[in-house]
Write a protein that holds these residues in place. Structure first.
Motif, PDB file in Angstrom:
ATOM      1  N   ALA A 104     -44.813  26.310 -28.360  1.00 46.93           N
ATOM      2  CA  ALA A 104     -45.332  25.979 -27.030  1.00 46.93           C
ATOM      3  C   ALA A 104     -46.011  27.208 -26.423  1.00 46.93           C
ATOM      4  O   ALA A 104     -45.776  28.340 -26.855  1.00 46.93           O
ATOM      5  CB  ALA A 104     -44.195  25.526 -26.119  1.00 46.93           C
ATOM      6  N   THR A 105     -46.852  26.968 -25.439  1.00 44.64           N
ATOM      7  CA  THR A 105     -47.474  28.070 -24.703  1.00 44.64           C
ATOM      8  C   THR A 105     -47.121  27.950 -23.228  1.00 44.64           C
ATOM      9  O   THR A 105     -47.052  26.842 -22.681  1.00 44.64           O
ATOM     10  CB  THR A 105     -49.006  28.062 -24.869  1.00 44.64           C
ATOM     11  N   ILE A 106     -46.889  29.093 -22.609  1.00 42.56           N
ATOM     12  CA  ILE A 106     -46.522  29.109 -21.192  1.00 42.56           C
ATOM     13  C   ILE A 106     -47.756  28.868 -20.341  1.00 42.56           C
ATOM     14  O   ILE A 106     -48.776  29.531 -20.509  1.00 42.56           O
ATOM     15  CB  ILE A 106     -45.862  30.454 -20.812  1.00 42.56           C
TER      16      ILE A 106
ATOM     17  N   ALA B  58     -37.828  22.208 -30.393  1.00 39.29           N
ATOM     18  CA  ALA B  58     -37.977  22.893 -29.106  1.00 39.29           C
ATOM     19  C   ALA B  58     -36.962  22.417 -28.071  1.00 39.29           C
ATOM     20  O   ALA B  58     -36.486  23.217 -27.259  1.00 39.29           O
ATOM     21  CB  ALA B  58     -39.399  22.705 -28.574  1.00 39.29           C
ATOM     22  N   PHE B  59     -36.635  21.127 -28.077  1.00 36.25           N
ATOM     23  CA  PHE B  59     -35.813  20.565 -27.003  1.00 36.25           C
ATOM     24  C   PHE B  59     -34.544  19.869 -27.476  1.00 36.25           C
ATOM     25  O   PHE B  59     -33.743  19.415 -26.665  1.00 36.25           O
ATOM     26  CB  PHE B  59     -36.647  19.595 -26.160  1.00 36.25           C
TER      27      PHE B  59
ATOM     28  N   ALA C  22     -40.594  25.792 -14.598  1.00 41.59           N
ATOM     29  CA  ALA C  22     -41.545  26.481 -15.457  1.00 41.59           C
ATOM     30  C   ALA C  22     -42.451  25.407 -16.044  1.00 41.59           C
ATOM     31  O   ALA C  22     -42.061  24.237 -16.142  1.00 41.59           O
ATOM     32  CB  ALA C  22     -40.834  27.236 -16.573  1.00 41.59           C
ATOM     33  N   TYR C  23     -43.656  25.801 -16.420  1.00 37.08           N
ATOM     34  CA  TYR C  23     -44.615  24.861 -16.998  1.00 37.08           C
ATOM     35  C   TYR C  23     -45.097  25.397 -18.330  1.00 37.08           C
ATOM     36  O   TYR C  23     -45.403  26.584 -18.454  1.00 37.08           O
ATOM     37  CB  TYR C  23     -45.803  24.651 -16.055  1.00 37.08           C
ATOM     38  N   LEU C  24     -45.167  24.525 -19.323  1.00 41.69           N
ATOM     39  CA  LEU C  24     -45.635  24.909 -20.641  1.00 41.69           C
ATOM     40  C   LEU C  24     -46.513  23.805 -21.202  1.00 41.69           C
ATOM     41  O   LEU C  24     -46.576  22.704 -20.663  1.00 41.69           O
ATOM     42  CB  LEU C  24     -44.458  25.204 -21.570  1.00 41.69           C
ATOM     43  N   ARG C  25     -47.205  24.133 -22.281  1.00 45.17           N
ATOM     44  CA  ARG C  25     -47.991  23.140 -23.013  1.00 45.17           C
ATOM     45  C   ARG C  25     -47.377  22.994 -24.394  1.00 45.17           C
ATOM     46  O   ARG C  25     -47.010  23.994 -25.030  1.00 45.17           O
ATOM     47  CB  ARG C  25     -49.454  23.586 -23.147  1.00 45.17           C
ATOM     48  N   ASP C  26     -47.270  21.758 -24.858  1.00 45.72           N
ATOM     49  CA  ASP C  26     -46.744  21.534 -26.200  1.00 45.72           C
ATOM     50  C   ASP C  26     -47.827  21.833 -27.244  1.00 45.72           C
ATOM     51  O   ASP C  26     -48.926  22.271 -26.890  1.00 45.72           O
ATOM     52  CB  ASP C  26     -46.169  20.125 -26.338  1.00 45.72           C
TER      53      ASP C  26
ATOM     54  N   ALA D 246     -38.706  27.018 -26.575  1.00 48.55           N
ATOM     55  CA  ALA D 246     -39.884  26.188 -26.840  1.00 48.55           C
ATOM     56  C   ALA D 246     -41.075  27.045 -27.269  1.00 48.55           C
ATOM     57  O   ALA D 246     -41.832  26.662 -28.169  1.00 48.55           O
ATOM     58  CB  ALA D 246     -40.239  25.358 -25.607  1.00 48.55           C
ATOM     59  N   VAL D 247     -41.226  28.216 -26.656  1.00 52.27           N
ATOM     60  CA  VAL D 247     -42.311  29.126 -27.030  1.00 52.27           C
ATOM     61  C   VAL D 247     -42.118  29.596 -28.473  1.00 52.27           C
ATOM     62  O   VAL D 247     -43.075  29.684 -29.247  1.00 52.27           O
ATOM     63  CB  VAL D 247     -42.409  30.307 -26.038  1.00 52.27           C
TER      64      VAL D 247
END
Length: 130
Positions: free
Chosen positions: A97-99, A24-25, A113-117, A92-93
């Motif tokens: 990942a989820t937004i 993702a990163f 922006a904010y996401l969850r791993d 990442a999505v």
């Protein structure tokens, strides 16, 4: 003198979490134990690390609150600085990942922006300040 050395995320599957962050990163593995219960990534000045919940339980005898994707995120975030938060968010999505909050520009001009791993930890993607 005290120096911030690392953040450790307690996860169910260290290998899966490391794999997610690599894909993702673009981070690279720094260290993984032979038991796959602890790992570190090269992520800039501060190391991002992962410990299995089993290992964490052995260190914290009174227990801890585990991250859970079905619950609200903890009142803490990991911040990653990038020139293009929107592109990193989209990638990442694609990796799982989820937004949490889509890309927006703050009044001071910073894009965030904010996401969850994959384990439910909150990540902020943000453009550099100044």
């Amino acid at each position: 003198m005290v120096k911030f050395g690392y953040t450790i995320l307690y996860v169910a599957d260290v290998a899966a979490s490391v794999n997610f962050y690599e894909k993702a990163f673009g981070f690279q593995r720094k260290f993984v134990t032979p038991e796959n219960d602890y790992a570190e990534l090269l992520s800039g000045e501060t190391t991002l690390a992962f410990a299995s919940k089993t290992l964490a339980s052995s260190n914290l005898k009174k227990g801890f609150i585990a991250s859970d994707k079905t619950q609200q995120p903890f009142a803490i975030e990991i911040g990653f600085v990038t020139e293009n938060p929107a592109a990193v968010l989209a990638h990442a999505v694609e990796q799982g990942a989820t937004i949490e909050e889509d890309v927006l520009t703050k009044p001071w001009g910073q894009t965030v922006a904010y996401l969850r791993d994959i384990d439910g930890f909150l990540i902020e993607l943000c453009s550099p300040m100044g």
